[in-house]
Design a protein around this motif. Structure first.
Motif, PDB file in Angstrom:
ATOM      1  N   ILE A   1       0.819  -1.217   0.000  1.00  0.00           N
ATOM      2  CA  ILE A   1       0.000   0.000   0.000  1.00  0.00           C
ATOM      3  C   ILE A   1       0.852   1.266   0.000  1.00  0.00           C
ATOM      4  N   GLN A   2       2.168   1.114   0.088  1.00  0.00           N
ATOM      5  CA  GLN A   2       3.056   2.272   0.174  1.00  0.00           C
ATOM      6  C   GLN A   2       2.910   3.179  -1.043  1.00  0.00           C
ATOM      7  N   ASP A   3       2.673   2.604  -2.218  1.00  0.00           N
ATOM      8  CA  ASP A   3       2.564   3.424  -3.426  1.00  0.00           C
ATOM      9  C   ASP A   3       1.280   4.232  -3.483  1.00  0.00           C
ATOM     10  N   LEU A   4       0.316   3.928  -2.580  1.00  0.00           N
ATOM     11  CA  LEU A   4      -0.929   4.697  -2.520  1.00  0.00           C
ATOM     12  C   LEU A   4      -0.771   5.964  -1.697  1.00  0.00           C
ATOM     13  N   VAL A   5       0.332   6.061  -0.975  1.00  0.00           N
ATOM     14  CA  VAL A   5       0.559   7.212  -0.096  1.00  0.00           C
ATOM     15  C   VAL A   5       0.952   8.420  -0.940  1.00  0.00           C
TER      16      VAL A   5
ATOM     17  N   SER B   1      -1.976  11.873   2.840  1.00  0.00           N
ATOM     18  CA  SER B   1      -2.238  10.508   3.296  1.00  0.00           C
ATOM     19  C   SER B   1      -0.959   9.844   3.787  1.00  0.00           C
ATOM     20  N   SER B   2      -1.112   8.756   4.514  1.00  0.00           N
ATOM     21  CA  SER B   2       0.014   7.984   5.025  1.00  0.00           C
ATOM     22  C   SER B   2      -0.430   6.544   5.134  1.00  0.00           C
ATOM     23  N   VAL B   3       0.525   5.644   5.362  1.00  0.00           N
ATOM     24  CA  VAL B   3       0.174   4.228   5.543  1.00  0.00           C
ATOM     25  C   VAL B   3      -0.780   4.074   6.714  1.00  0.00           C
ATOM     26  N   THR B   4      -0.506   4.777   7.805  1.00  0.00           N
ATOM     27  CA  THR B   4      -1.363   4.696   8.991  1.00  0.00           C
ATOM     28  C   THR B   4      -2.775   5.176   8.681  1.00  0.00           C
ATOM     29  N   ALA B   5      -2.890   6.292   7.943  1.00  0.00           N
ATOM     30  CA  ALA B   5      -4.202   6.833   7.595  1.00  0.00           C
ATOM     31  C   ALA B   5      -4.977   5.880   6.698  1.00  0.00           C
ATOM     32  N   LEU B   6      -4.301   5.254   5.756  1.00  0.00           N
ATOM     33  CA  LEU B   6      -4.967   4.293   4.871  1.00  0.00           C
ATOM     34  C   LEU B   6      -5.483   3.094   5.654  1.00  0.00           C
ATOM     35  N   LEU B   7      -4.693   2.610   6.596  1.00  0.00           N
ATOM     36  CA  LEU B   7      -5.114   1.456   7.395  1.00  0.00           C
ATOM     37  C   LEU B   7      -6.285   1.820   8.306  1.00  0.00           C
ATOM     38  N   GLN B   8      -6.279   3.019   8.842  1.00  0.00           N
ATOM     39  CA  GLN B   8      -7.405   3.446   9.672  1.00  0.00           C
ATOM     40  C   GLN B   8      -8.686   3.540   8.845  1.00  0.00           C
ATOM     41  N   LYS B   9      -8.545   3.883   7.568  1.00  0.00           N
ATOM     42  CA  LYS B   9      -9.710   4.058   6.696  1.00  0.00           C
ATOM     43  C   LYS B   9     -10.280   2.731   6.210  1.00  0.00           C
ATOM     44  N   TYR B  10      -9.415   1.757   5.913  1.00  0.00           N
ATOM     45  CA  TYR B  10      -9.879   0.547   5.246  1.00  0.00           C
ATOM     46  C   TYR B  10      -9.719  -0.733   6.079  1.00  0.00           C
TER      47      TYR B  10
END
Length: 397
Positions: free
Chosen positions: A359-363, A367-376
């Protein structure tokens, strides 16, 4: 037009009728008149921030890209923006040279006539977004390069693309496309951007490594000219040079005979390439057997480590025996929702170290890895005290 213009007396009368205090008015009155074709569809208005405005004022271009079925994006030379229409409850009037109070000069005439040249009920918003580069790889996959011997064989050849054609088809800026071409290890061959076939790329790398071994060179000192001169009877020089660029770092060295250009092969890149050669055709591979075969396959002196496989392969340590299989991040969807759906279909629970490479390439942006994980995803702690992540909602099927 003359019949539409107001005099200063008319302006003052309107102000008096509106019960406005003359002392509150600006020293210059600007009256508006409509002339010409004011069809709202004739002109579009776009909102942009200060940096983008400066970019355009300097004479740079903004290009809108997308097929009829795509959501349109606008691209500068190095950034991509989502382009969306936003409605406004007020009618927007386009008036050139309309001034604010601070812009009036002391000797300005008390009355200024301004022509309205356009009107609109909506405007375009530009929001930074990730470039849509999935199509780039799909286009390049149509015609991989197998070597000069196969270039005249039309039985398996698809379309080839110039950089201009890629710009017309891919929703990303020129800079972002060039960066992605480097990451994909694409090569410019006779004006067309091509991916080397896996077998051909592997054979070129293997031949370079064999030459290093035959000459007792070290992998951190590979003479460029001697390598190209020796192997050009097997492969085109530009392909050999491309392979050195992909798997090594160029450096200049002073020798007794003058300046010499040499390459230092990257241990991580070479080891990763050999891992993919083993994993891609294998399906699930016994982990211990793979690790042994992998270490034996790489050049002498290079050491394989699991971190070299981040974003390339997955390991299942719960199976007996433990297994590993090819799972490259480059094949995953670009959309965040679809990316997480795919990941949680493949594996219901992930540790942070396992999921980060995928998921690093989505940052990007805020946004951040932590924010993406909190969202999904939702997190919990397993019996060993390690935080794990699973789907926040049922994955799509």
């Amino acid at each position: 037009m003359a019949g539409n213009l107001r005099t200063l007396e008319q302006v003052l009368k309107i102000a008096t009728d509106a019960k406005l205090d003359p002392s509150d008015l600006a020293p210059v009155a600007q009256t508006l008149y409509f002339a010409g074709d004011l069809n709202p569809s004739r002109m579009k208005i776009m909102e942009c921030d200060q940096s983008l405005l400066q970019y355009l004022q300097e004479g740079s271009t903004l290009t809108i890209r997308g097929d009829k079925s795509d959501t349109a994006v606008a691209c500068t030379s190095d950034k991509t923006f989502e382009l969306k229409a936003a409605e406004t409850s007020n009618t927007l009037l386009l008036v050139p040279d309309c001034k604010t109070t601070k812009e009036f000069e002391d000797n300005s005439e008390p009355l200024s006539q301004k022509e309205v040249i356009g009107l609109a009920h909506e405007y375009f918003e530009l929001r930074p977004c990730r470039p849509k580069l999935k199509r780039l790889k799909q286009l390049l996959e149509e015609n991989r390069y197998d070597g000069p011997l196969y270039e005249d064989d039309d039985s398996h050849q698809g379309k080839k693309y110039t950089f201009t054609e890629l710009l017309e088809s891919v929703q990303a800026s020129e800079g972002e496309i060039r960066d992605k071409l480097v990451k994909l290890q694409a090569c410019n061959i006779n004006g067309y951007w091509r991916l080397l076939s896996n077998d051909f790329d592997s054979s070129v790398l293997a031949q370079i490594i064999q030459l290093i071994d035959e000459n007792s060179w070290t992998t951190d000192h590979v003479p460029t000219k001697e390598t190209l001169d020796t192997l050009e009877n097997l492969y085109p020089r530009n392909i050999l040079q491309h392979c050195l660029d992909c798997y090594g770092d160029k450096k200049s060295m002073e020798t007794d005979s003058g300046e010499e250009i040499v390459y230092s092969l990257s241990e991580d890149k070479v080891c990763r390439a050999f891992a993919e050669m083993l994993l891609k055709p294998a399906g699930k591979f016994n982990l211990s057997e793979f690790l042994e075969s992998w270490q034996q396959s790489v050049p002498e002196g290079m050491k394989t480590t699991l971190y070299q496989l981040e974003g390339l392969a997955l390991i299942d340590r719960t199976s007996r025996p433990e297994v590993i299989w090819h799972f490259p991040v480059i094949e995953l969807p670009e959309e965040e929702v679809l990316r997480f759906d795919t990941l949680f279909q493949v594996r219901s629970k992930w540790t942070l170290d396992e999921i980060r490479p995928y998921i690093q390439d989505l940052v990007g942006g805020k946004s951040s890895v932590t924010a993406l994980l909190q969202k999904y995803a939702r997190s919990s702690t397993n019996k060993d005290g390690i935080k794990i992540y699973n789907a926040k909602r049922p994955a799509r099927t």
